[in-house]
Design an enzyme around this catalytic site. Sequence first.
Site, short mmCIF file in Angstrom:
data_model
loop_
_atom_site.label_atom_id
_atom_site.label_comp_id
_atom_site.label_asym_id
_atom_site.label_seq_id
_atom_site.Cartn_x
_atom_site.Cartn_y
_atom_site.Cartn_z
N LYS A 695 43.43 74.41 -56.34
CA LYS A 695 43.49 75.72 -57.00
C LYS A 695 44.63 75.66 -58.01
CE LYS A 695 44.88 79.65 -57.52
NZ LYS A 695 45.45 79.95 -58.83
N GLU A 776 57.17 75.14 -52.04
CA GLU A 776 58.26 74.76 -52.95
C GLU A 776 58.45 75.96 -53.85
OE1 GLU A 776 60.13 72.18 -53.38
OE2 GLU A 776 59.21 70.86 -51.90
N CYS A 810 61.53 74.03 -62.25
CA CYS A 810 62.22 74.71 -61.13
C CYS A 810 63.62 74.14 -60.99
CB CYS A 810 61.48 74.59 -59.82
SG CYS A 810 59.98 73.69 -59.88
N GLU A 910 65.86 84.23 -60.96
CA GLU A 910 65.25 83.10 -61.66
C GLU A 910 64.55 83.61 -62.91
OE1 GLU A 910 62.89 79.13 -60.41
OE2 GLU A 910 62.00 81.00 -59.74
#
Length: 1020
Positions: A695, A776, A810, A910
């Site tokens: 996906k 993650e 990230c 973030e």
Amino acid sequence: MAPADTGIDLERVERETQRIGRELFDRVRHESAAFFRSERWTGQLLEWSMRHRDTRVQLFRFVDVLPALSDPEDVVRHLREYFEGRPDPFGGLMKMGLGVAGMGRLGARAAAGTLRKGVEQVARSFIAGTNAQEVLKVVEAFHRQGLGFTVDVLGEATLSESEADAYQQRYLELLEALTDQAARWPPVEQVDAAPWGPLPRVNVSVKLSALYSQLDPIDPETSTRAVMARLVPIVRLAKARGAHIHIDMEDYRLKDLTFHIFQRLAEDDEFKDYRHLGIVLQAYLKDAERDARRLIEWARERGTPVTVRLVKGAYWDFETVHARLEGWPVPVYERKWESDAAFERITRLFLQHHDAVDLAIASHNIRSIAHGMAVAQELGLPPRTVEYQVLYGMAAPLRRALAEMGQRVRVYTPYGQLIPGMAYLVRRLLENTSQESFLRQGFAEGESPEVLLRNPEAIGREAAAAAGSGLAAAPGPGLADGGWGAEPELGLPPYRNEPHADFARAEARAAMAAAFARVREQLGRRHPLLIGDEEVETEEAIVSVNPSMPSEIVGYAARARAEHVERAVAAAAKAFPAWRDTPAEKRVEILRRAAQIMRERRFELAALISLENGKPWREADGDVTEAIDFIEYYSRQALRLSRPIRMADLAGEINHYFYEPRGVAAVIAPWNFPLAILTGMSAAALATGNAVILKPAEQTPVIAAELARIYREAGVPGGVVNYLPGYGEDAGAALVAHPGVHIIAFTGSQAVGLGILQEAAQLRPGQRHIKQVITEMGGKNAIIIDDDADLDEAVAGVVESAFGYAGQKCSANSRAIVLARIYDQFLERLVEAARSLIIGPAWEPATFVGPVIEEEAQRRILNYIEQGHNEGRPVLIHEPPEAARRLGGYYVPVAIFADVPPTAVLACEEIFGPVLSVIRARDFDEALHVANDIDYKLTGGIYSRSPARIQRARREFRVGNFYINRKITGSLVGRQPFGGLGLSGTGFQAGGPDYLKQFVETRVVTENTLRRGFADEAAV
Ligand SMILES: Cc1cc2nc3c(=O)[nH]c(=O)nc-3n(C[C@H](O)[C@H](O)[C@H](O)COP(=O)(O)OP(=O)(O)OC[C@H]3O[C@@H](n4cnc5c(N)ncnc54)[C@H](O)[C@@H]3O)c2cc1C
């Protein structure tokens, strides 16, 4: 071009080389001590470092950091950290320094003062002065002694355009001052003229990397234009005032580009007839002979000769280590005699073509020099046709001897401030003390002239004979297998990272450009779902656009809904048992075939990634190599896991502990590594025997479709891999909730990750297992800049980590925590460096900051930037250029906010964009506290030259991936397993030795082998 060595009697040349070499030795013999004992500090330092090979690097590192320390107590602290418990290079000083705790500031000041003076003295023996006035005096004295000079301007690495402007200004001013002064000197025939006519007195050496902050061979044209804009005025002034400009050669990465720019300059109508231009050729490069021939042909075509300074090369250690780390062919010879022999061959070649090239032999090796003199004699060249060049502070007796013999000698004379001069100084210290160095062997170790004058070709022949007889030394551990360790038990070649494309090479650039063209021809296709063996079209489509220019449609992916999830889970469940029972070797064979297909199509895949998600060239290429790495690394891990483990070897029972796949894995991947992460998570699942539903993120379904196709083409059976592009809220949510899913491997935002963990914990009707969830999630990654950091490195590392790929990794850096003492200095350079970055469409090779992924991200980032104005001091909002904006892409500015409080939204959330908060820390304790005081714990880093602080940060800066003195992005599979702690994720790190264990469950089978009182000893 005539064949090599035509008209040269090599035997006679050898005889003459021996004779001239001996004469040179005789002439320098009475002064040989001066080679190494020029004055107290330098002599001591060099001798000490030759005696202490193991601590030598510590010493040079200490010398390197010393000028950056302003406080005497810092000096003493570093002294202690570098040398406590080790051999002491500074005699009594060391004891004095270590006793300082009891002696207070006064003792520290005395120790620091003496050390600093000492190191300044060392620097002064290799660096002619700190400013133009000082260097002027030195070169005037040279001229009086019958020596020529070339002046080199030492300085910081050029990280910004303002620094490049400043360099240009320094060169211009230097040229003016030197030519004014030199015009008044009396004539000195020996250096003022060559056989073909008068020579400029003023000679300046220029490094091209000083003249453009974004110099990068990936886009030679942009770099050439920018360098020329600053170089041409320098050369114009030099020509007007009759000076010589010499372009130095730097590392191999810049070699072709440097030649290109030099040739462009020298071909320009304005300079075509100007003889006093020069370039450097490094004989230690395997390319050198080919380059020499090309240069000769080109110079002949130009019609006016150019000067070539022939050197062996100053970056040998760097080139070998760097190439090995990158997995690239080592560009330099790896045996010393090969460099020496190449130097001689190229000397002969140039001298045979002395009509096209004015040769300067730059070496301190008496054999190399004597050979040059012998060849010039053999060819009957007029005296002083060849120039001999030496470095300031090295081999002074040799330069005197050469001048006495009537040769033309030039001294390469650097000047500049001590801090920026350290890199140069350390290179000289290393060169002088290296085991292979002629100077060391000849003048410190007193090796005999017979040995030192040996013909390198003969040494090579002897080495070959020894190798034939098995007498040659075997490569050291780690070298034979590239440092990875052989894995013969797996039946596979040892794992190693797939090398990145080297875009310094024209072939790689051409391949990438061609791939863009090919991929662009095929954009706009439809990509159906893949469920089992069936391709399924849907009415609705996900339109994937190019974020650099959204009017370009990359493709239309079918849109999966809940009903498709249902069918895909059923197909996967059906296919699972057979795949589970397929031997691991077979599964690995299929997967490695997929890796091979990726290798073959690497540039097309990279181009597609770039077009679909806005990654610049190198980043896109890295995405593909990482995908290959995941497959190769997990293949080996899966083979290991496939071997049952026999527990406790006791007679009477057999216990087998083994791993089995869990079942159906839903792989929910992000858009930021659209191939690498999707491949990593799915390859882990497949290698261990699970069936997979891919996906991908809705922003990057086309590259995912490509991956599904590659898996199928490689032989992954129908149903074992299914492709279900869709939106998180329907297809994603349905997958997570489905009772038939056993594993959810997710990489993405924290909000979605936490939601998945919660959802997956629900037990649903028909579900007989607990879902395994691997997440993650994000990061808010910090880099600490210690107050002794090398700012050249720290600024470059922060820029790369914070703004590379527009801050959308990230692992990206979004907080720079800077110690107060160097805060302003760091910030100023950082801002200028970031202001110089090229923002533009990802397909342009020069682009450093591409667009962000989509309009929504663009809006969100712009909001943060807006908000940042209330939370910090906006020190840079570097807007995308008009040309990029006209493309309509999702560009955002590169933004830096200073003085951001650690608790500000900007410093805690973030952002996933090129927005950096700079935070001031009072001291190191506070820096560590701020770094750790955050929800996320993904990556982090430190720039420091304090061994104790590095050690402390290693322990106490608790993140999944911690980097010391390097950028914090760009982890490599099998080298830096990647993943975070805290709210950055669950589970073991990707690309590491434990990752696959999350995709399996363990079983134990115990058999009693004792029947009727006797055991089957053969049973295993
Ligand atoms: C005036 C001048 C200008 C210079 N300009 C430049 C420049 O622009 N760019 C540049 O790169 N260098 C430049 N150099 C530096 C020069 O490259 C080094 O000083 C030189 O390599 C030392 O060589 P040598 O012949 O004096 O000494 P040697 O001791 O004979 O040779 C040492 C050299 O051999 C090579 N070497 C060492 N170990 C090995 C090995 N195991 N296998 C193969 N090769 C090995 C290395 O290049 C090393 O530097 C310049 C030097 C001088 C004198």
